[in-house]
Design a protein around this motif. Sequence first.
Motif, mmCIF file in Angstrom:
data_model
loop_
_atom_site.group_PDB
_atom_site.id
_atom_site.type_symbol
_atom_site.label_atom_id
_atom_site.label_comp_id
_atom_site.label_asym_id
_atom_site.label_seq_id
_atom_site.Cartn_x
_atom_site.Cartn_y
_atom_site.Cartn_z
ATOM 1 N N TYR A 293 0.858 -1.185 0.000
ATOM 2 C CA TYR A 293 0.000 0.000 0.000
ATOM 3 C C TYR A 293 0.895 1.236 0.000
ATOM 4 N N VAL A 294 0.724 2.100 -0.954
ATOM 5 C CA VAL A 294 1.568 3.290 -1.056
ATOM 6 C C VAL A 294 0.894 4.461 -0.355
ATOM 7 N N CYS A 295 1.533 4.970 0.685
ATOM 8 C CA CYS A 295 1.026 6.145 1.406
ATOM 9 C C CYS A 295 1.566 7.394 0.704
ATOM 10 N N ARG A 296 0.907 7.789 -0.353
ATOM 11 C CA ARG A 296 1.450 8.845 -1.213
ATOM 12 C C ARG A 296 1.600 10.187 -0.489
ATOM 13 N N VAL A 297 0.631 10.523 0.355
ATOM 14 C CA VAL A 297 0.706 11.817 1.035
ATOM 15 C C VAL A 297 1.802 11.799 2.107
ATOM 16 N N HIS A 298 1.897 10.716 2.844
ATOM 17 C CA HIS A 298 2.938 10.635 3.871
ATOM 18 C C HIS A 298 4.332 10.585 3.244
ATOM 19 N N GLU A 299 4.452 9.917 2.113
ATOM 20 C CA GLU A 299 5.735 9.924 1.391
ATOM 21 C C GLU A 299 6.075 11.363 0.992
ATOM 22 N N PHE A 300 5.077 12.077 0.478
ATOM 23 C CA PHE A 300 5.285 13.442 0.016
ATOM 24 C C PHE A 300 5.657 14.365 1.185
ATOM 25 N N VAL A 301 4.938 14.247 2.307
ATOM 26 C CA VAL A 301 5.215 15.092 3.476
ATOM 27 C C VAL A 301 6.627 14.833 4.012
ATOM 28 N N THR A 302 7.037 13.572 4.011
ATOM 29 C CA THR A 302 8.396 13.245 4.462
ATOM 30 C C THR A 302 9.429 13.974 3.617
ATOM 31 N N HIS A 303 9.243 13.925 2.307
ATOM 32 C CA HIS A 303 10.166 14.633 1.413
ATOM 33 C C HIS A 303 10.100 16.147 1.643
ATOM 34 N N GLU A 304 8.896 16.676 1.855
ATOM 35 C CA GLU A 304 8.746 18.117 2.062
ATOM 36 C C GLU A 304 9.500 18.593 3.298
ATOM 37 N N VAL A 305 9.398 17.843 4.379
ATOM 38 C CA VAL A 305 10.109 18.236 5.609
ATOM 39 C C VAL A 305 11.611 18.187 5.385
ATOM 40 N N HIS A 306 12.088 17.146 4.706
ATOM 41 C CA HIS A 306 13.530 17.070 4.424
ATOM 42 C C HIS A 306 13.972 18.209 3.499
ATOM 43 N N LEU A 307 13.116 18.594 2.558
ATOM 44 C CA LEU A 307 13.445 19.720 1.690
ATOM 45 C C LEU A 307 13.529 21.009 2.511
ATOM 46 N N ALA A 308 12.586 21.180 3.443
ATOM 47 C CA ALA A 308 12.618 22.361 4.307
ATOM 48 C C ALA A 308 13.895 22.381 5.143
ATOM 49 N N GLU A 309 14.311 21.208 5.632
ATOM 50 C CA GLU A 309 15.564 21.126 6.389
ATOM 51 C C GLU A 309 16.744 21.557 5.523
ATOM 52 N N MET A 310 16.789 21.060 4.306
ATOM 53 C CA MET A 310 17.894 21.372 3.409
ATOM 54 C C MET A 310 17.933 22.866 3.100
ATOM 55 N N MET A 311 16.769 23.461 2.839
ATOM 56 C CA MET A 311 16.727 24.874 2.513
ATOM 57 C C MET A 311 17.124 25.732 3.714
ATOM 58 N N ARG A 312 16.751 25.313 4.889
ATOM 59 C CA ARG A 312 17.137 26.075 6.083
ATOM 60 C C ARG A 312 18.650 26.051 6.273
ATOM 61 N N GLN A 313 19.246 24.884 6.053
ATOM 62 C CA GLN A 313 20.702 24.780 6.175
ATOM 63 C C GLN A 313 21.381 25.609 5.094
ATOM 64 N N SER A 314 20.784 25.623 3.895
ATOM 65 C CA SER A 314 21.359 26.400 2.794
ATOM 66 C C SER A 314 21.340 27.880 3.110
ATOM 67 N N LYS A 315 20.243 28.373 3.696
ATOM 68 C CA LYS A 315 20.135 29.772 4.048
ATOM 69 C C LYS A 315 21.128 30.140 5.154
ATOM 70 N N LYS A 316 21.332 29.236 6.107
ATOM 71 C CA LYS A 316 22.293 29.498 7.176
ATOM 72 C C LYS A 316 23.701 29.613 6.641
ATOM 73 N N SER A 317 24.030 28.775 5.646
ATOM 74 C CA SER A 317 25.376 28.783 5.096
ATOM 75 C C SER A 317 25.653 30.032 4.270
ATOM 76 N N GLU A 318 24.580 30.702 3.810
ATOM 77 C CA GLU A 318 24.735 31.919 3.016
ATOM 78 C C GLU A 318 24.983 33.143 3.880
ATOM 79 N N VAL A 319 24.626 33.032 5.157
ATOM 80 C CA VAL A 319 24.766 34.186 6.062
ATOM 81 C C VAL A 319 26.244 34.455 6.372
#
Length: 319
Positions: A293-319
């Motif tokens: 059974y593919v939990c498409r929304v939970h798979e998507f949310v997991t990726h979204e949170v990891h993307l948010a983590e990556m973008m936050r780290q990217s913004k910190k490194s630019e400061v």
Amino acid sequence: MKYGMIGAGAMGYRYGVMLQENAGVQVDFIETWAPNIEQVKAQGGVTVARDHANQHVVPINIYTPEDYTGHPDVWIVFKKQMQLADELKRDAPLFHEDQYVFSAMNGMGHFEKLADYFPPEQIVGGTAMIATVLNGPGNVDFMGPVGSETMHMSKYAGDMDATTQTMMNDFKTAGLNPIWSDNFMGMCMSKVVFNAVTNSLCTMFEIQMGQFIEYPGVKDMATQLFNEAYDACERAGIKLIETRQAEIDSVETVSHAYKYHYPSMYQDFANGRPTEVDYINGYIAKIGREHDYVCRVHEFVTHEVHLAEMMRQSKKSEV
């Protein structure tokens, strides 16, 4: 009974202080974060407030694993999922065959790790609907009015025995309001699927639970996430202790009760620490995949949170 608290973080302090102050039992805190230990020793205990008021210092015993020589009856474990394996290796010399262990950590995956050190029948699981904020080393804020704490307990294997009954009594006297369940996986997963909505979505949008619940589409979002999680659990033979509708309703109730609270996942995210999304939404998706059974929304949310983590780290490194 005597308790050993592994992890002097937000929830470790909440459980330990309430057990010590309200139930009158001895609690020894085992900590590996040096600034936390140093601050507690410098100020003579942990600084505790409730809803940002009545701040005061509660004296506690705090040790590194290497400095501790005590022998508690029950270990209570509150660590981040990603830190637990290394923590248990470091604490292993302190474990003895007569000891029980209790944990009400967020997400799933910790009980299998605890089972490497303790017999299954001496492991007690829990879930806690208890909001707490660690403001910094040695400084914690209990959120919610006195008596608002809610938790469940269940044995990992076997039936309730004298030790778990005594734990229940101590937790009750402490004001943690434990409720016993004979459905271990159903109990655990009921909290996981709740966190998969509030924790993950509040983190992605960096909002408090009160702001989250103001959005008129929250009920539809929660229903979609809950339905997918329940479908996956049903395929795995897991019967949650809450109905689908009760879970949906709880999002509104809890979010209003803790309207100024940022969930623990957001607290990690905001402080640049990895989140536990893989052990929450990711765990639900894993159950689904294992049962065709593919939990498409939970798979998507997991990726979204990891993307948010990556973008936050990217913004910190630019400061």
